[in-house]
Structures are given as structure tokens and as C-alpha cells.
Write an enzyme that holds these catalytic residues in place. Structure first.
Site, mmCIF file in Angstrom:
data_model
loop_
_atom_site.group_PDB
_atom_site.id
_atom_site.type_symbol
_atom_site.label_atom_id
_atom_site.label_comp_id
_atom_site.label_asym_id
_atom_site.label_seq_id
_atom_site.Cartn_x
_atom_site.Cartn_y
_atom_site.Cartn_z
ATOM 1 N N GLY A 46 0.813 -1.216 0.000
ATOM 2 C CA GLY A 46 0.000 0.000 0.000
ATOM 3 C C GLY A 46 0.844 1.262 0.000
ATOM 4 O O GLY A 46 0.565 2.222 -0.727
ATOM 5 N N CYS A 47 1.887 1.269 0.806
ATOM 6 C CA CYS A 47 2.745 2.455 0.894
ATOM 7 C C CYS A 47 3.523 2.673 -0.396
ATOM 8 O O CYS A 47 3.768 3.806 -0.804
ATOM 9 C CB CYS A 47 3.686 2.332 2.085
ATOM 10 S SG CYS A 47 2.786 2.253 3.652
#
Length: 157
Positions: A46-47
Site C-alpha cells: 500500500g505504501c
């Protein structure tokens, strides 16, 4: 835990190390708008998606007068690996003591699968050229957040 920032609040000052060990402070960006985003951990799916989305839109944001800074509790060495692995162009800062995360209310209680724990709350704070909070977005999703932010800021096409 700090109270969430609201538009009109003075953005908390900070000075943190970047991936190369250089000190970067909010004051360095005086006179420019700054998007400060907080993310849990470098090199996670996600990051990575979020950092790549910011990198892909960096020119559009810069043309509209915005600088972008990503802050996580990761050590500078890990940020360097993240930057190299993903060819990131955004400024990544290290906040291992979580002081800035807490000042921006981006660290606190989270819930996941019915379990409550302390962690980084994925957040984006837009600071105006005078150091005031223009927008404060908390619990944002990694995927699609940058596109939504561009719409909210009326930047780009």
C-alpha cells in the site's frame, strides 16, 4: 494522542532526516504549499502504491505550487532502499521517535480484524504557504488517494 488537525490550525513545525541523512524542515518550504503525507512502512504494497502515485503526479503538483513530503517511522537507510527500489522522487523523511507523527495526530489507535493497536494512521495534511493547515485527511486509503487529492485540490486535468 494529539487532536486531529483542522483547517486553519498552525501546522506543527518539524525537522527530520531524509533518506540521505540531510535535515529537512517544514520551514524549508515557507512560501510554498506542502502536502505532508504519513504512511506506516516503506517497501510495503500500500505504501509503495501511494508513494508511486505521488511520484507520478509530482510534476503536476509542483506546477500547481505544491511540494510533497512523505513521513514514516522508518530509518533513513530503509527510506533510501525504498527510494531506489521504486525510483521515487518524493522527499521521504524518517520519524523513528514518532514525534511528528503524533504532533500531526497520524499515530494512534487503529483497528484491524477486531484488534486494537497503536500504529501509523495513513493521513495527508495540506499546509498552505503561510504554514496553516488547508486540508486534513485522516484514515485515507493508499489506492486512489492521490487521484482524489488532485480532485479535491482542483489540480491537473
Amino acid at each position: 494522542m494529539s487532536e486531529r488537525l483542522q483547517p486553519g490550525d498552525t501546522a506543527p513545525a518539524f525537522s527530520l532526516s531524509d533518506a540521505d541523512g540531510n535535515q529537512v524542515s517544514l520551514a524549508d518550504h515557507a512560501g510554498r504549499k506542502v502536502i505532508v503525507y504519513f504512511y506506516p512502512a516503506a517497501l510495503t504494497p500500500g505504501c509503495t502504491k501511494q508513494a508511486c502515485d505521488f511520484t507520478d503526479n509530482l510534476e503536476v503538483l509542483a506546477d500547481a505550487g505544491y511540494d510533497v513530503i512523505g513521513i514514516s517511522p522508518d530509518k533513513p537507510e530503509k527510506l533510501g532502499k525504498f527510494r531506489e527500489a521504486e525510483n521515487l522522487k518524493v522527499t521521504l523523511l524518517s520519524d523513528p521517535d514518532k514525534e511528528v507523527l503524533e504532533a500531526y495526530a497520524a499515530f494512534g489507535e487503529k483497528q484491524n480484524y477486531g484488534r486494537t493497536y497503536l500504529g501509523v494512521i495513513r493521513s495527508t495534511i495540506v499546509v498552505d504557504e503561510h504554514g496553516k493547515v488547508e486540508h486534513a485527511f485522516y484514515n485515507v486509503r493508499a489506492t486512489g488517494h492521490v487521484a482524489k487529492l488532485l480532485r479535491d485540490l482542483k489540480v491537473g486535468a
